[in-house]
Scaffold this motif. Structure first.
Motif, mmCIF file in Angstrom:
data_model
loop_
_atom_site.group_PDB
_atom_site.id
_atom_site.type_symbol
_atom_site.label_atom_id
_atom_site.label_comp_id
_atom_site.label_asym_id
_atom_site.label_seq_id
_atom_site.Cartn_x
_atom_site.Cartn_y
_atom_site.Cartn_z
ATOM 1 N N THR A 263 0.830 -1.205 0.000
ATOM 2 C CA THR A 263 0.000 0.000 0.000
ATOM 3 C C THR A 263 0.863 1.253 0.000
ATOM 4 O O THR A 263 0.595 2.202 -0.745
ATOM 5 C CB THR A 263 -0.950 -0.005 1.211
ATOM 6 O OG1 THR A 263 -1.597 -1.273 1.253
ATOM 7 C CG2 THR A 263 -2.000 1.069 1.087
ATOM 8 N N ILE A 264 1.900 1.240 0.814
ATOM 9 C CA ILE A 264 2.767 2.423 0.898
ATOM 10 C C ILE A 264 3.460 2.688 -0.442
ATOM 11 O O ILE A 264 3.484 3.824 -0.932
ATOM 12 C CB ILE A 264 3.842 2.244 2.005
ATOM 13 C CG1 ILE A 264 3.184 2.138 3.373
ATOM 14 C CG2 ILE A 264 4.861 3.381 1.971
ATOM 15 C CD1 ILE A 264 2.477 3.389 3.822
ATOM 16 N N ILE A 265 3.969 1.636 -1.041
ATOM 17 C CA ILE A 265 4.687 1.839 -2.305
ATOM 18 C C ILE A 265 3.724 2.295 -3.403
ATOM 19 O O ILE A 265 4.018 3.218 -4.172
ATOM 20 C CB ILE A 265 5.448 0.542 -2.702
ATOM 21 C CG1 ILE A 265 6.536 0.255 -1.650
ATOM 22 C CG2 ILE A 265 6.055 0.662 -4.101
ATOM 23 C CD1 ILE A 265 7.261 -1.056 -1.816
ATOM 24 N N ARG A 366 14.580 0.553 -0.374
ATOM 25 C CA ARG A 366 15.288 -0.660 -0.787
ATOM 26 C C ARG A 366 14.342 -1.560 -1.588
ATOM 27 O O ARG A 366 14.712 -2.097 -2.633
ATOM 28 C CB ARG A 366 15.810 -1.416 0.450
ATOM 29 C CG ARG A 366 17.299 -1.731 0.369
ATOM 30 C CD ARG A 366 17.813 -2.373 1.662
ATOM 31 N NE ARG A 366 17.788 -1.463 2.803
ATOM 32 C CZ ARG A 366 17.165 -1.698 3.966
ATOM 33 N NH1 ARG A 366 16.496 -2.848 4.157
ATOM 34 N NH2 ARG A 366 17.210 -0.816 4.929
ATOM 35 N N SER A 367 13.114 -1.682 -1.121
ATOM 36 C CA SER A 367 12.139 -2.509 -1.865
ATOM 37 C C SER A 367 11.882 -1.918 -3.241
ATOM 38 O O SER A 367 11.737 -2.656 -4.222
ATOM 39 C CB SER A 367 10.823 -2.597 -1.098
ATOM 40 O OG SER A 367 11.049 -3.143 0.179
ATOM 41 N N GLU A 368 11.844 -0.624 -3.315
ATOM 42 C CA GLU A 368 11.566 0.021 -4.606
ATOM 43 C C GLU A 368 12.717 -0.192 -5.609
ATOM 44 O O GLU A 368 12.502 -0.118 -6.821
ATOM 45 C CB GLU A 368 11.291 1.524 -4.420
ATOM 46 C CG GLU A 368 9.897 1.789 -3.845
ATOM 47 C CD GLU A 368 9.575 3.268 -3.631
ATOM 48 O OE1 GLU A 368 8.426 3.565 -3.314
ATOM 49 O OE2 GLU A 368 10.478 4.120 -3.765
ATOM 50 N N GLN A 369 13.914 -0.489 -5.083
ATOM 51 C CA GLN A 369 15.031 -0.811 -5.971
ATOM 52 C C GLN A 369 14.680 -1.990 -6.885
ATOM 53 O O GLN A 369 15.152 -2.089 -8.012
ATOM 54 C CB GLN A 369 16.279 -1.216 -5.150
ATOM 55 C CG GLN A 369 16.880 -0.087 -4.329
ATOM 56 C CD GLN A 369 17.575 0.929 -5.205
ATOM 57 O OE1 GLN A 369 18.391 0.573 -6.051
ATOM 58 N NE2 GLN A 369 17.208 2.190 -5.025
ATOM 59 N N LYS A 370 13.847 -2.869 -6.359
ATOM 60 C CA LYS A 370 13.488 -4.068 -7.127
ATOM 61 C C LYS A 370 12.597 -3.737 -8.316
ATOM 62 O O LYS A 370 12.255 -4.608 -9.117
ATOM 63 C CB LYS A 370 12.779 -5.089 -6.221
ATOM 64 C CG LYS A 370 13.651 -5.518 -5.058
ATOM 65 C CD LYS A 370 12.947 -6.537 -4.199
ATOM 66 C CE LYS A 370 13.808 -6.881 -2.978
ATOM 67 N NZ LYS A 370 13.068 -6.710 -1.710
ATOM 68 N N LEU A 371 12.182 -2.469 -8.389
ATOM 69 C CA LEU A 371 11.288 -2.070 -9.483
ATOM 70 C C LEU A 371 12.044 -1.400 -10.629
ATOM 71 O O LEU A 371 11.444 -1.066 -11.651
ATOM 72 C CB LEU A 371 10.216 -1.098 -8.949
ATOM 73 C CG LEU A 371 9.330 -1.597 -7.815
ATOM 74 C CD1 LEU A 371 8.492 -0.451 -7.249
ATOM 75 C CD2 LEU A 371 8.412 -2.724 -8.287
ATOM 76 N N THR A 372 13.375 -1.184 -10.450
ATOM 77 C CA THR A 372 14.104 -0.344 -11.405
ATOM 78 C C THR A 372 13.962 -0.788 -12.854
ATOM 79 O O THR A 372 13.879 0.038 -13.746
ATOM 80 C CB THR A 372 15.619 -0.259 -11.077
ATOM 81 O OG1 THR A 372 15.977 -1.449 -10.404
ATOM 82 C CG2 THR A 372 15.933 0.951 -10.236
#
Ligand code: ATP
Ligand code: MG
Length: 392
Positions: A263-265, A366-372
């Motif tokens: 939800t946050i992302i 850090r989790s958003e890095q997985k979306l690059t």
């Protein structure tokens, strides 16, 4: 009996050029509101006053209701307009008016005359005294109180003569168009339409962005948001609504990131995309319906994490409101019934069973890095395929 309305508005802080802009914006908003009311209306300004003449047949209640949605109006005075056939005839008219509108027995009153037409042969004070005497004769139970009258009877002498005594409260606030533009994140819930209403009440023009996730959310869910935008537009004036297809972004986040952070992302990407459209359309701020602690995504930590992606100010007018207080406003402004229709929301479809309530910003990043790999392309596509609706 009422063919004219005198509009009262707050005058504090409006001087010089601002006053002109304020009045012009108010006239524009009045005309917009009345364009939906059956009848012919003519709005005009004079010496710091705004008048509306109704030409021919019109519905009084409907007209007043429309004016009660125009921000900036403090009071609406229904005016009886009569021909000038001399003082004695004016006395008769005033007495007829009072007899029809009030129970005069036991009432205290005062007559206030304003001679806008300077060529009128009798001075204001004399008109006051004459009419006061006539009213006392006609209604023996009434009496004059010059300091705290229950009834203030206004008589304005112009080409015709205007008589009014009632002030129907307006919504207050400032006319839309006097304080820039903001982008509302509009969902189908109870809160965001109320947030939009509140910001618009301060004179801010609204645009809106809605995120949906077809086929997980239905056409009917989207229609509900369009309906809500239309209800808010009754106050704010036309709203440009951006409908963003958020499905692929959501699915990608769902695939790549821990589910308790979904939800946050997602919220962070919503804010980024809304801010993109806000910048394009010269908005100065974003607006959301968030309120501290209402749900996991609205704890202090979650709000901070969402806020972090924005460079524009984010206005959250409901931040300290209890749900019931928000519901009360939603009912008052007429959005509640539509908001509680049970259609799916994109945020509830991919929601985790146990979302983080105290997200750590570094962990989120850090989790958003997985979306690059794909996210920039997906955001670009979402922006390019956004549908823009002009809501009237
Ligand atoms: P609301 O009643 O406004 O939907 P809510 O109590 O359901 O609020 P959330 O779902 O956490 O709360 O949403 C918080 C805020 O985020 C909303 O008030 C709205 O401004 C924005 N928002 C949420 N979902 C969407 C969406 N699908 N499209 C646009 N904005 C959204
Ligand atoms: Mg919601």
């Amino acid at each position: 009996m009422f063919k004219t309305f005198l509009i009262k508005y707050g005058e504090i802080g409006i001087k010089g050029k601002n006053r002109y802009l304020f009045e012009q914006a108010l006239v524009d908003q009045i005309n917009f509101a009345l364009s939906r009311v059956e009848g012919n209306f003519h709005t005009w300004r004079e010496q710091g006053r705004i008048y509306i003449d109704a030409e021919g047949l019109y519905d009084f209640d409907e007209t007043v209701e429309a004016l009660q949605r125009v921000f900036g109006i403090v009071g609406i005075c229904p005016v009886m307009k009569v021909e000038d056939h001399g003082l004695e005839e004016l006395g008769n008219e005033v007495i007829d008016y009072l007899a029809e509108v009030y129970q005069m027995e036991g009432k205290t009153f005062k007559v206030m005359t304003r001679r806008a037409r300077k060529s009128y042969p009798v001075e204001s004070m004399e008109v006051n005294a004459y009419l006061g005497g006539r009213i006392l004769d006609a209604f023996p139970g009434a009496s004059v109180d010059v300091h705290h009258p229950e009834l203030m009877i206004h008589v304005e002498i112009r080409e015709k003569i205007y008589i009014y005594s009632k002030i129907i409260p307006g919504p207050g606030g400032m006319p839309v168009g006097t304080n820039g533009k903001a982008m509302l994140l509009l969902s189908g819930g109870i809160d965001s339409p109320v947030a939009g209403y509140m910001i618009s009440k301060r004179g801010v023009t609204l645009e809106a962005t809605y995120f949906h996730a077809p086929p997980y959310t239905s056409e009917r869910a989207k229609q509900k948001v369009v309906d809500l935008a239309r209800l808010v537009a009754r106050y704010s004036g036309p709203i440009r609504l951006h409908v963003v297809n958020f499905t692929d972004i959501q699915l990608y986040i769902y695939d790549q990131c821990p589910h308790d952070e979904l939800t946050i992302i997602m919220r962070r990407y919503m804010m980024k995309i809304a801010e993109h459209f806000a910048g394009e359309d010269h908005c100065h701020a974003l607006v959301t319906g968030e309120s501290i602690g209402q749900v996991a995504s609205q704890t202090m930590q979650s709000l901070a994490a969402t806020n972090e992606v924005c460079t524009m100010p984010v206005f959250r007018p409901l931040i300290a409101f209890d749900k019931q207080d928000i519901v009360d406003i939603a009912e008052k402004i007429g959005t509640y019934e539509t908001s509680i229709q049970p259609y799916e929301d994109c945020c509830t479809i991919f929601v985790a069973k146990h979302p983080v309530t105290k997200p750590n910003l570094n962990a989120i990043k850090r989790s958003e890095q997985k979306l690059t790999e794909k996210i920039d392309e997906l955001v670009k596509t979402a922006i390019e395929t956004t549908e823009v609706l002009e809501i009237q």
